[in-house]
Design an enzyme around this catalytic site. Structure first.
Site, PDB file in Angstrom:
ATOM      1  N   THR A 131      -2.134 -24.219 -37.095  1.00 36.66           N
ATOM      2  CA  THR A 131      -1.528 -22.891 -37.152  1.00 36.66           C
ATOM      3  C   THR A 131      -2.411 -21.950 -36.343  1.00 36.66           C
ATOM      4  OG1 THR A 131      -0.483 -23.295 -39.287  1.00 36.66           O
ATOM      5  CG2 THR A 131      -0.831 -20.993 -38.672  1.00 36.66           C
ATOM      6  N   GLN A 179      -8.385 -23.343 -26.493  1.00 42.91           N
ATOM      7  CA  GLN A 179      -9.118 -24.563 -26.178  1.00 42.91           C
ATOM      8  C   GLN A 179      -9.869 -25.062 -27.404  1.00 42.91           C
ATOM      9  OE1 GLN A 179     -12.747 -24.707 -23.633  1.00 42.91           O
ATOM     10  NE2 GLN A 179     -11.547 -26.172 -22.438  1.00 42.91           N
ATOM     11  N   GLU A 190      -3.201 -18.059 -34.942  1.00 45.85           N
ATOM     12  CA  GLU A 190      -3.046 -16.655 -35.286  1.00 45.85           C
ATOM     13  C   GLU A 190      -3.265 -15.824 -34.025  1.00 45.85           C
ATOM     14  OE1 GLU A 190      -5.865 -18.275 -37.043  1.00 45.85           O
ATOM     15  OE2 GLU A 190      -4.605 -19.077 -38.637  1.00 45.85           O
ATOM     16  N   LYS A 195      -7.782 -18.639 -25.001  1.00 51.08           N
ATOM     17  CA  LYS A 195      -7.845 -18.735 -23.539  1.00 51.08           C
ATOM     18  C   LYS A 195      -8.120 -17.361 -22.933  1.00 51.08           C
ATOM     19  CE  LYS A 195      -5.529 -21.576 -21.185  1.00 51.08           C
ATOM     20  NZ  LYS A 195      -6.437 -22.574 -20.650  1.00 51.08           N
ATOM     21  N   TYR A 218     -12.507 -33.469 -45.277  1.00 47.38           N
ATOM     22  CA  TYR A 218     -11.332 -32.690 -45.679  1.00 47.38           C
ATOM     23  C   TYR A 218     -10.315 -33.586 -46.383  1.00 47.38           C
ATOM     24  CZ  TYR A 218      -7.936 -28.901 -45.398  1.00 47.38           C
ATOM     25  OH  TYR A 218      -7.052 -27.896 -45.712  1.00 47.38           O
ATOM     26  N   TYR A 278      -5.173 -14.852 -22.088  1.00 46.51           N
ATOM     27  CA  TYR A 278      -4.701 -13.985 -23.174  1.00 46.51           C
ATOM     28  C   TYR A 278      -5.761 -12.952 -23.559  1.00 46.51           C
ATOM     29  CZ  TYR A 278      -0.365 -16.552 -24.014  1.00 46.51           C
ATOM     30  OH  TYR A 278       0.890 -17.099 -23.888  1.00 46.51           O
ATOM     31  N   ALA A 279      -7.019 -13.377 -23.664  1.00 43.52           N
ATOM     32  CA  ALA A 279      -8.095 -12.464 -24.076  1.00 43.52           C
ATOM     33  C   ALA A 279      -8.188 -11.258 -23.140  1.00 43.52           C
ATOM     34  CB  ALA A 279      -9.425 -13.204 -24.123  1.00 43.52           C
TER      35      ALA A 279
END
Length: 184
Positions: free
Chosen positions: A131, A152, A133, A107, A166, A110-111
């Site tokens: 998960t 996002q 990071e 987002k 997968y 934060y960036a």
């Protein structure tokens, strides 16, 4: 490949449980926004964090990962030390359809603070908590807010089903719950 809209994401989440819990409208207010957007879904970060530390002088080795590399905290706010790193997971559980690949972007809130969110693509028929990071690229401590928007997810529809998904190859991160550490 085409980018899938809010209508498709909503339908798949309500009918096929693709995202659970699912927030049908983007939530804002005093929080960092989360929920359904025009061409994506803004996921929330859970309240469990694994913050990397050098207290035990552990070596970070993806083939032999030591639990001494981090401290675990369950809190509403996570403070990531300067130039450090933390793992967390999404509140939401994802079930990706066979003909879809999902890309994640951090987002902008934060960036713009020097906090980078990294997630590898969610492959066709993968499922689990994602998960997340978080890298604090600044020389200052940085805050991450639990149960608020972190990233996002953008859903891309393939032109046909893959030969092997997968799930077919029994991927090692299938159906992960909470923060999942590296596996070989």
């Amino acid at each position: 490949m085409s980018v899938l809209s809010d209508k498709w994401i909503k339908k798949m989440s309500l009918e096929k449980n693709m995202i659970s819990p699912f927030v049908e409208e983007q939530q804002r207010g005093e929080s960092i926004s989360f929920g359904l957007s025009s061409y994506g879904y803004d996921a929330r970060v859970s309240n469990e964090f694994k913050i990397f530390t050098n207290v035990h002088s552990a070596l970070v080795d993806p083939k032999n990962f030591s639990q001494e590399s981090f401290v675990t905290k369950k809190e509403d706010v996570c403070i990531i030390p300067p130039n450090s790193f933390a793992l967390a997971s999404t509140v939401e559980y994802f079930k990706i359809p066979r003909d879809v690949l999902v890309i994640c972007l951090g987002k902008s809130t934060y960036a713009r603070c020097g906090i980078i969110v990294n997630v590898t693509p969610l492959e066709p028929e993968w499922e689990g908590h994602v998960t997340l990071e978080f890298s604090n690229t600044t020389p200052l401590p940085a805050k991450i807010y639990a149960n608020e928007g972190a990233c996002q997810f953008i859903f891309l529809k393939g032109d046909q089903d893959p030969e092997v998904s997968y799930a077919d190859r029994k991927g090692k991160y299938m159906k992960q719950k909470g923060v999942t550490l590296p596996k070989v």
